[in-house]
Each structure stands twice: as C-alpha cells, then as structure tokens.
Design an enzyme around this catalytic site. Sequence first.
Site, PDB file in Angstrom:
ATOM      1  N   LYS A  11       0.851  -1.201   0.000  1.00  0.00           N
ATOM      2  CA  LYS A  11       0.000   0.000   0.000  1.00  0.00           C
ATOM      3  C   LYS A  11       0.891   1.258   0.000  1.00  0.00           C
ATOM      4  O   LYS A  11       1.971   1.224  -0.581  1.00  0.00           O
ATOM      5  CB  LYS A  11      -0.980  -0.053   1.174  1.00  0.00           C
ATOM      6  CG  LYS A  11      -1.745  -1.392   1.204  1.00  0.00           C
ATOM      7  CD  LYS A  11      -2.927  -1.417   2.116  1.00  0.00           C
ATOM      8  CE  LYS A  11      -3.576  -2.798   2.034  1.00  0.00           C
ATOM      9  NZ  LYS A  11      -4.806  -2.901   2.818  1.00  0.00           N
ATOM     10  N   GLU A 168     -10.888 -10.904  -1.234  1.00  0.00           N
ATOM     11  CA  GLU A 168     -10.613 -10.055  -0.085  1.00  0.00           C
ATOM     12  C   GLU A 168     -11.911  -9.467   0.451  1.00  0.00           C
ATOM     13  O   GLU A 168     -12.382  -8.426  -0.045  1.00  0.00           O
ATOM     14  CB  GLU A 168      -9.669  -8.916  -0.482  1.00  0.00           C
ATOM     15  CG  GLU A 168      -8.299  -9.392  -0.933  1.00  0.00           C
ATOM     16  CD  GLU A 168      -7.228  -8.351  -0.648  1.00  0.00           C
ATOM     17  OE1 GLU A 168      -6.227  -8.706  -0.022  1.00  0.00           O
ATOM     18  OE2 GLU A 168      -7.407  -7.187  -1.040  1.00  0.00           O
ATOM     19  N   SER A 214      -6.237  -9.337   6.618  1.00  0.00           N
ATOM     20  CA  SER A 214      -5.684  -9.611   7.952  1.00  0.00           C
ATOM     21  C   SER A 214      -4.992 -10.970   8.065  1.00  0.00           C
ATOM     22  O   SER A 214      -5.043 -11.620   9.105  1.00  0.00           O
ATOM     23  CB  SER A 214      -6.767  -9.459   9.028  1.00  0.00           C
ATOM     24  OG  SER A 214      -7.237  -8.111   9.066  1.00  0.00           O
TER      25      SER A 214
END
Length: 252
Positions: A11, A168, A214
């Site tokens: 990211k 996701e 996660s």
Amino acid sequence: MRRPLIAGNWKMHNTAARTRELLGALQHELSGYSGPAEVAVCPPFTSLAAAAESVQNTSLVLGAQNMHYEEKGAYTGEISPLMLAELGCRYVILGHSERRQYFAEDDALINRKVRAALQYGLVPILCVGELLEQRQARVTEAVIRIQLAGGLAGLTPQQVAGLVIAYEPVWAIGTGKTASPADAQQVNAYIRQVVGEFFGGAAAQAVRILYGGSVNAGNAAELLGQADVDGALVGGASLDAAGFAAIVRAAR
Ligand code: PGA
C-alpha cells in the site's frame, strides 16, 4: 499443480530507502527457503525501481498496486502498463477494494485495466470481495459473481487460466478480523465454480485464487491449508520481514 503465491501489498508505505532495507531483511529471512511458494512484493510506484534492483538475482518477484489502461497519453498522475513492464513487474494488483472505495473504480474500468495488463505481459491480481453489509444481507455470492463477470469480461479461457484472483472480504482488510478458514474456502471454491461456468473447467482448475484480509503469521497456515486457497495477498503483515517470511513458510 497450482503454485502458491504469497504477495505483499505494501500500500502507501515504504520510501525507496526503506524498500532497500526491507527487501534486504526479507532476503535474509528467506535465505535457504526451498518451499513451493512464489513470493511477490508490491511496493508503491516510487519504490519500484529500487525494489527491482534489490530483487535482482533473488527469487523474489515484483508487482505494482495499480495501473492505467493506456500505454501513454495525457493522463496526469497515472502510470502505464508499459512503464511497469519496463521495470520488471510480473504482477499488478487491480480492483483492490481501496481503489473501488476511495477512487471510484468500477468493474468496467477494472476490466479495461485487466485486459491492458495482459497485453503487456503483466499478470493481473484481480481483487474481489463483499462489504460487511453485503455479507450480513447474505448476498456475498451475488456480489462476487458480478465482480467476476465484469472484471473478466472479454477474456479468453487461456488468459483466465494464467491470472490470479484474490478474494478479499472488505470487512477483513486492515481490521484484524480474518475470514474463518471455512469461509475463505467456501468463497474461493465459489469463485472457482463461477470461473468454470464462464470459462470452462480447465481455466477454473488452473487459475490461482488467493485469500486476503488480515492474514498474519498466526493464521496463515490454516488459511493456506484450504483446498481452494492458492496463496495470500498480505497487507499490514507484509511490512515486517520476519512476519512476512513466516507467512511464506506456511504455504503448502
Ligand atoms: P491487510 O490488507 O492484510 O492489511 O488486511 C490486505 C489487502 O488489502 O490486500
């Protein structure tokens, strides 16, 4: 038969200097690794050149986090598939939920990007996943089907066989709430079923389907042990060399 892929989605983290450090540390952690996983890192655009140097003569491969669909042109602030290919990227993450949510990317735009990536020899990691409200309303499968139909429109079965899809669930991204291994398996199997309906059994068996949301060193083994989970797309936990290496070692 499907090689597991562990991809780190950094990211908006890591300057070029930090990229060199982190990749040095990651190589150290993975020295002597002889397991099955292919390991990709996806730094921000400004760190790709530094990363390309760092991964030379290693088994790490490079990916980008986004891309424009044109080769060049008057698109201020954008980066083209040609530019990514020149830097040695193998993968490009497309349709990440943060792009859909904050930058208004829809399935039609994502589909243009997927097709452009393939034209330039990049392997798309196409992200799909439902919002919390959608899961609660029990429309997860309908949402995923629409995202797959839109994102994969116009592709050939051969192209689909070679790409990567990442499931996701949006409620699991960056929240510390992971889908249970059974939930991940159920949706990944559903994705494979839909790919089979659209593109045939051979493409469905070949396409790699990751889980993301996660994933960490503690939960990776169980998630990666599911029959239709062919790897992981890892955000937060990919920023730490030891933690990311532990996820790589959990791949079977
Ligand atoms: P996370 O992000 O691992 O930090 O939840 C995953 C992703 O967004 O790809």
